[in-house]
Design a protein around this motif. Structure first.
Motif, short mmCIF file in Angstrom:
data_model
loop_
_atom_site.label_atom_id
_atom_site.label_comp_id
_atom_site.label_asym_id
_atom_site.label_seq_id
_atom_site.Cartn_x
_atom_site.Cartn_y
_atom_site.Cartn_z
N ILE A 278 0.86 -1.19 0.00
CA ILE A 278 0.00 0.00 0.00
C ILE A 278 0.90 1.24 0.00
CG2 ILE A 278 -1.79 1.27 1.28
CD1 ILE A 278 -2.79 -1.43 0.35
N ILE A 279 0.66 2.12 -0.97
CA ILE A 279 1.52 3.30 -1.12
C ILE A 279 0.69 4.57 -1.18
CG2 ILE A 279 3.14 4.41 -2.72
CD1 ILE A 279 3.83 1.48 -3.52
N HIS A 280 1.09 5.55 -0.40
CA HIS A 280 0.39 6.84 -0.46
C HIS A 280 1.20 7.89 -1.20
CE1 HIS A 280 -2.13 5.01 2.66
NE2 HIS A 280 -3.03 5.90 2.29
N ASP A 281 2.45 7.56 -1.54
CA ASP A 281 3.32 8.52 -2.23
C ASP A 281 3.01 8.48 -3.74
OD1 ASP A 281 5.36 9.78 -3.53
OD2 ASP A 281 6.96 8.97 -2.26
N PRO A 282 2.47 9.57 -4.31
CA PRO A 282 2.04 9.53 -5.72
C PRO A 282 3.20 9.45 -6.71
CG PRO A 282 1.76 11.74 -4.80
CD PRO A 282 2.21 10.87 -3.67
N THR A 283 4.43 9.66 -6.22
CA THR A 283 5.56 9.64 -7.17
C THR A 283 6.08 8.22 -7.41
OG1 THR A 283 7.20 9.91 -5.42
CG2 THR A 283 6.31 11.94 -6.39
N ILE A 284 5.57 7.25 -6.64
CA ILE A 284 6.06 5.88 -6.80
C ILE A 284 5.31 5.17 -7.94
CG2 ILE A 284 6.37 3.63 -5.65
CD1 ILE A 284 8.01 5.71 -4.27
N GLU A 285 6.05 4.61 -8.85
CA GLU A 285 5.44 3.92 -10.00
C GLU A 285 5.09 2.47 -9.64
OE1 GLU A 285 4.73 5.16 -12.92
OE2 GLU A 285 5.70 7.12 -12.72
N ILE A 286 3.97 2.01 -10.15
CA ILE A 286 3.56 0.62 -9.90
C ILE A 286 4.61 -0.36 -10.42
CG2 ILE A 286 1.90 -1.17 -10.57
CD1 ILE A 286 -0.30 0.75 -10.17
N ALA A 287 5.16 -0.04 -11.59
CA ALA A 287 6.15 -0.95 -12.20
C ALA A 287 7.35 -1.12 -11.27
CB ALA A 287 6.60 -0.39 -13.54
N ALA A 288 7.72 -0.05 -10.57
CA ALA A 288 8.87 -0.14 -9.66
C ALA A 288 8.54 -1.05 -8.48
CB ALA A 288 9.24 1.26 -9.16
N VAL A 289 7.29 -0.96 -8.01
CA VAL A 289 6.88 -1.81 -6.88
C VAL A 289 6.90 -3.27 -7.32
CG1 VAL A 289 4.98 -2.35 -5.30
CG2 VAL A 289 5.43 0.03 -5.92
N LYS A 290 6.39 -3.51 -8.53
CA LYS A 290 6.35 -4.90 -9.02
C LYS A 290 7.76 -5.45 -9.22
CE LYS A 290 2.87 -6.51 -11.05
NZ LYS A 290 1.65 -6.89 -11.72
N LEU A 291 8.65 -4.58 -9.63
CA LEU A 291 10.05 -5.01 -9.79
C LEU A 291 10.63 -5.36 -8.43
CD1 LEU A 291 12.50 -5.34 -11.69
CD2 LEU A 291 13.06 -2.96 -11.21
N ASN A 292 10.34 -4.53 -7.44
CA ASN A 292 10.83 -4.80 -6.08
C ASN A 292 10.30 -6.13 -5.56
OD1 ASN A 292 12.51 -2.71 -5.63
ND2 ASN A 292 11.10 -1.51 -4.36
#
Ligand code: GTP
Length: 301
Positions: A278-292
């Protein structure tokens, strides 16, 4: 454990066999003990015994089968029908089971479920408190956790997540890893769910939240309040969604949601778990989360 008709097989079928509540009315009485093996997190196997609650079976558990039933118990879950007219008899059997447990598995955790809370007509909290007191009085010195449940809402997931959490040997380490992972993703929260049941195994939140309804987290940096029932609601919704997917012969794999004030990514973490970020920071990209998530898999497997 629990009286016949209190709802033991129904909850097992809902949580572990993914059946909807509407099908439970067709379940017959359990004859003697039904055993289930549920694979949880790699090598961890949950060995679940559903003990039929008719008097003749109960009498046999407490006498001839006593050692078999009460030896090597990790958790005893005793289910009480909140509307029962035979509370006196239920408590008598409960006390006998408690004695059996203390004799053969004194370290076992004890969960008492006040079940079918949906049937209560007076204010639920009042009814629950009264039952809880009654059960505490009957338990003497035993350490017990009393939870109100109903198969028609998320309370059942909450109770079972609680139960499973106590059985996971490395829950604290998992929490620590999830906190590191949350930091790496700049996430508000990271939650790990078991794959088939969607029960919460661990979360990155500082307290095992998880598991306490009274808790409402409020961030200090303008992060909105997180709903105290968010884990159980997620389990319930995702399971219903998975059920719909299977009806159209599609397999559920992952989910991404971008909402007004937060983003949620749900993806496979290991063979037996899903992770939700769950992310509240709008600058974080979904693709980056999926990569992580992909990069973290090996660590969590
Ligand atoms: P034995 O196998 O005889 O020990 O009984 P059991 O404890 O396994 O009971 P079972 O799960 O068969 O449930 C009996 C009835 O209770 C079923 O008709 C269920 O639909 C109903 N039931 C189970 N949970 C709930 C609940 O949360 N609310 C309501 N209203 N009914 C429930």
């Amino acid at each position: 454990m629990g009286a016949s008709g209190s709802g033991k097989t129904s909850m097992r079928s809902l949580i572990f066999s993914n059946n909807p509540a509407s099908l439970t009315a067709r379940l017959g009485a359990t004859i003697d003990v039904e055993q289930n093996h549920v694979r949880f997190l790699g090598d961890l196997v949950l060995n679940l015994w559903d003990c039929g609650g008719q008097d003749s079976f109960m009498d046999s558990y407490l006498t001839t089968q006593r050692a078999t039933i009460f030896k090597q118990v990790g958790v005893m879950i005793y289910v009480f029908d909140v509307e029962t007219r035979e509370m006196g008899k239920d408590l008598e059997y409960y006390r006998d089971c408690l004695a059996g447990l203390q004799q053969y598995s004194p370290d076992a955790a004890i969960f008492l479920l006040v079940h079918k809370m949906d049937l209560v007509r007076e204010p639920r909290l009042t009814a629950f408190q009264r039952k809880k007191q009654e059960l505490q009085d009957a338990s003497g010195d035993a350490v017990i956790s009393v939870l109100g449940t109903s198969m028609y809402d998320e309370s059942l997931y909450k109770a079972w997540s609680n139960i499973v959490h106590t059985l996971i040997p490395n829950a604290a380490i998992l929490t620590k890893h999830l906190q590191t992972f949350a930091g790496a993703c700049n996430a508000t929260e990271v939650i790990l769910f078991e794959r088939t049941t969607f029960l919460v195994i661990a979360s990155s939140s500082p307290t095992p939240t998880s598991l306490d309804t009274s808790l409402e987290l409020e961030g200090t940096t303008g992060i909105p309040k997180l709903d105290a029932k968010r884990y159980e609601r997620t389990s319930e919704l995702i399971k219903a969604f998975k059920h719909s997917c299977s009806r159209v012969r599609e397999e559920f794999r992952s989910l991404e949601m971008e909402l007004y004030d937060f983003t949620a990514v749900l993806d496979e973490m290991t063979r037996n778990t899903y992770v939700m970020v769950i992310i509240h920071d709008p600058t974080i990209e979904i693709a980056a989360v999926k990569l992580n998530i992909r990069l973290a898999r090996r660590k969590f497997e």
